[in-house]
Scaffold this motif. Structure first.
Motif, mmCIF file in Angstrom:
data_model
loop_
_atom_site.group_PDB
_atom_site.id
_atom_site.type_symbol
_atom_site.label_atom_id
_atom_site.label_comp_id
_atom_site.label_asym_id
_atom_site.label_seq_id
_atom_site.Cartn_x
_atom_site.Cartn_y
_atom_site.Cartn_z
ATOM 1 N N HIS A 1 0.602 19.674 17.340
ATOM 2 C CA HIS A 1 0.834 18.244 17.501
ATOM 3 C C HIS A 1 1.579 18.078 18.818
ATOM 4 O O HIS A 1 2.425 18.910 19.175
ATOM 5 C CB HIS A 1 1.711 17.691 16.388
ATOM 6 N N VAL A 2 1.278 17.010 19.532
ATOM 7 C CA VAL A 2 1.959 16.705 20.794
ATOM 8 C C VAL A 2 2.544 15.305 20.668
ATOM 9 O O VAL A 2 1.857 14.384 20.235
ATOM 10 C CB VAL A 2 0.970 16.761 21.986
ATOM 11 N N ARG A 3 3.812 15.175 21.031
ATOM 12 C CA ARG A 3 4.407 13.843 20.973
ATOM 13 C C ARG A 3 5.044 13.474 22.305
ATOM 14 O O ARG A 3 5.490 14.330 23.072
ATOM 15 C CB ARG A 3 5.409 13.719 19.830
ATOM 16 N N GLN B 1 21.484 6.289 25.686
ATOM 17 C CA GLN B 1 21.506 7.749 25.667
ATOM 18 C C GLN B 1 20.892 8.301 24.379
ATOM 19 O O GLN B 1 21.464 9.151 23.696
ATOM 20 C CB GLN B 1 22.923 8.272 25.876
ATOM 21 N N SER B 2 19.730 7.765 24.065
ATOM 22 C CA SER B 2 19.004 8.200 22.875
ATOM 23 C C SER B 2 17.506 7.995 23.097
ATOM 24 O O SER B 2 17.085 7.458 24.121
ATOM 25 C CB SER B 2 19.461 7.397 21.653
ATOM 26 N N GLN B 3 16.732 8.411 22.126
ATOM 27 C CA GLN B 3 15.292 8.180 22.205
ATOM 28 C C GLN B 3 15.016 6.699 21.945
ATOM 29 O O GLN B 3 15.437 6.154 20.935
ATOM 30 C CB GLN B 3 14.547 9.011 21.173
ATOM 31 N N GLY B 4 14.296 6.090 22.854
ATOM 32 C CA GLY B 4 13.872 4.706 22.649
ATOM 33 C C GLY B 4 12.457 4.643 22.122
ATOM 34 O O GLY B 4 12.046 3.649 21.521
ATOM 35 N N ALA B 5 11.701 5.709 22.345
ATOM 36 C CA ALA B 5 10.317 5.787 21.879
ATOM 37 C C ALA B 5 10.027 7.221 21.463
ATOM 38 O O ALA B 5 10.568 8.168 22.038
ATOM 39 C CB ALA B 5 9.355 5.353 22.989
ATOM 40 N N ASN B 6 9.181 7.365 20.463
ATOM 41 C CA ASN B 6 8.813 8.680 19.957
ATOM 42 C C ASN B 6 7.501 8.508 19.207
ATOM 43 O O ASN B 6 7.466 7.806 18.197
ATOM 44 C CB ASN B 6 9.918 9.185 19.026
ATOM 45 N N MET B 7 6.427 9.084 19.719
ATOM 46 C CA MET B 7 5.124 8.921 19.064
ATOM 47 C C MET B 7 4.252 10.135 19.240
ATOM 48 O O MET B 7 4.281 10.769 20.297
ATOM 49 C CB MET B 7 4.411 7.674 19.584
ATOM 50 N N VAL B 8 3.503 10.479 18.215
ATOM 51 C CA VAL B 8 2.554 11.586 18.297
ATOM 52 C C VAL B 8 1.322 11.059 19.023
ATOM 53 O O VAL B 8 0.739 10.048 18.629
ATOM 54 C CB VAL B 8 2.195 12.111 16.885
ATOM 55 N N ARG C 1 0.917 14.363 5.989
ATOM 56 C CA ARG C 1 2.290 14.091 6.417
ATOM 57 C C ARG C 1 2.362 13.061 7.529
ATOM 58 O O ARG C 1 1.565 13.076 8.457
ATOM 59 C CB ARG C 1 2.964 15.380 6.870
ATOM 60 N N LYS C 2 3.333 12.193 7.431
ATOM 61 C CA LYS C 2 3.573 11.166 8.436
ATOM 62 C C LYS C 2 4.810 11.551 9.230
ATOM 63 O O LYS C 2 5.809 11.986 8.660
ATOM 64 C CB LYS C 2 3.765 9.798 7.777
ATOM 65 N N MET C 3 4.742 11.394 10.559
ATOM 66 C CA MET C 3 5.829 11.860 11.416
ATOM 67 C C MET C 3 6.604 10.735 12.073
ATOM 68 O O MET C 3 7.702 10.945 12.525
ATOM 69 C CB MET C 3 5.276 12.806 12.471
ATOM 70 N N GLU C 4 6.026 9.575 12.200
ATOM 71 C CA GLU C 4 6.683 8.445 12.831
ATOM 72 C C GLU C 4 5.856 7.201 12.536
ATOM 73 O O GLU C 4 4.806 7.286 11.915
ATOM 74 C CB GLU C 4 6.867 8.673 14.344
ATOM 75 N N THR C 5 6.308 6.038 12.950
ATOM 76 C CA THR C 5 5.677 4.779 12.582
ATOM 77 C C THR C 5 4.193 4.735 12.940
ATOM 78 O O THR C 5 3.366 4.343 12.121
ATOM 79 C CB THR C 5 6.398 3.599 13.271
ATOM 80 N N PHE C 6 3.825 5.151 14.154
ATOM 81 C CA PHE C 6 2.428 5.067 14.564
ATOM 82 C C PHE C 6 1.519 5.980 13.757
ATOM 83 O O PHE C 6 0.307 5.802 13.750
ATOM 84 C CB PHE C 6 2.271 5.392 16.050
ATOM 85 N N SER C 7 2.065 6.983 13.078
ATOM 86 C CA SER C 7 1.216 7.903 12.317
ATOM 87 C C SER C 7 0.613 7.243 11.086
ATOM 88 O O SER C 7 -0.286 7.793 10.464
ATOM 89 C CB SER C 7 1.986 9.172 11.933
ATOM 90 N N GLN D 1 0.829 -1.201 0.000
ATOM 91 C CA GLN D 1 0.000 0.000 0.000
ATOM 92 C C GLN D 1 0.864 1.252 0.000
ATOM 93 O O GLN D 1 1.852 1.350 0.729
ATOM 94 C CB GLN D 1 -0.908 0.001 1.228
ATOM 95 N N ASP D 2 0.495 2.197 -0.834
ATOM 96 C CA ASP D 2 1.174 3.489 -0.882
ATOM 97 C C ASP D 2 0.458 4.453 0.061
ATOM 98 O O ASP D 2 -0.771 4.479 0.116
ATOM 99 C CB ASP D 2 1.145 4.055 -2.307
ATOM 100 N N TYR D 3 1.220 5.220 0.816
ATOM 101 C CA TYR D 3 0.661 6.257 1.668
ATOM 102 C C TYR D 3 1.033 7.588 1.032
ATOM 103 O O TYR D 3 2.188 7.998 1.094
ATOM 104 C CB TYR D 3 1.197 6.167 3.091
#
Length: 118
Positions: free
Chosen positions: A93-95, A104-111, A17-23, A5-7
């Motif tokens: 938008h709130v993430r 020492q990095s982001q392990g999770a990031n979601m809107v 626009r898509k910002m991260e996997t869950f979007s 499927q194309d988004y």
């Protein structure tokens, strides 16, 4: 061969626009957001909240909502901060981020809230 499927995410259409996997998935329910917050806490990660205007969501810089919640393990307190940020910035938008101390990095990031375009 299966069909992929194309988004149709385009810079010319901010709503697409898509910002991260869950979007790419339907918007999360309150229970699903709670489960993600719990997962971040269970992994010992530090939650943080950021927000930005929808038209700036593709930029690397988002505004930090207060300081990261170092050591916070109360899921309700984290959810309350998300709601406070959303209420203070209803068009943004709130993430939610989860900082991993080990890598020492982001392990999770979601809107967790999508603001409406004006």
């Amino acid at each position: 061969m299966s069909t992929i499927q194309d988004y149709p995410s385009r810079l010319s259409d901010p709503a697409s626009r898509k910002m991260e996997t869950f979007s790419y998935l339907p918007e999360m329910t309150r229970d699903q957001i709670r489960a993600q917050v719990q997962w971040i806490v269970d992994n010992g990660w530090n939650p943080a909240i950021e927000h930005t205007e929808p038209e700036n969501a593709m930029d690397y810089y988002w505004y930090m909502w207060k300081l990261p919640m170092f050591g916070e393990t109360d899921v309700d307190a984290i959810l309350a901060e998300i709601e406070e940020c959303r209420t203070a910035n209803p068009k943004h938008h709130v993430r939610l981020l989860g900082y991993d101390n080990f890598t020492q990095s982001q392990g999770a990031n979601m809107v967790v809230h999508r603001g409406k375009m004006v």
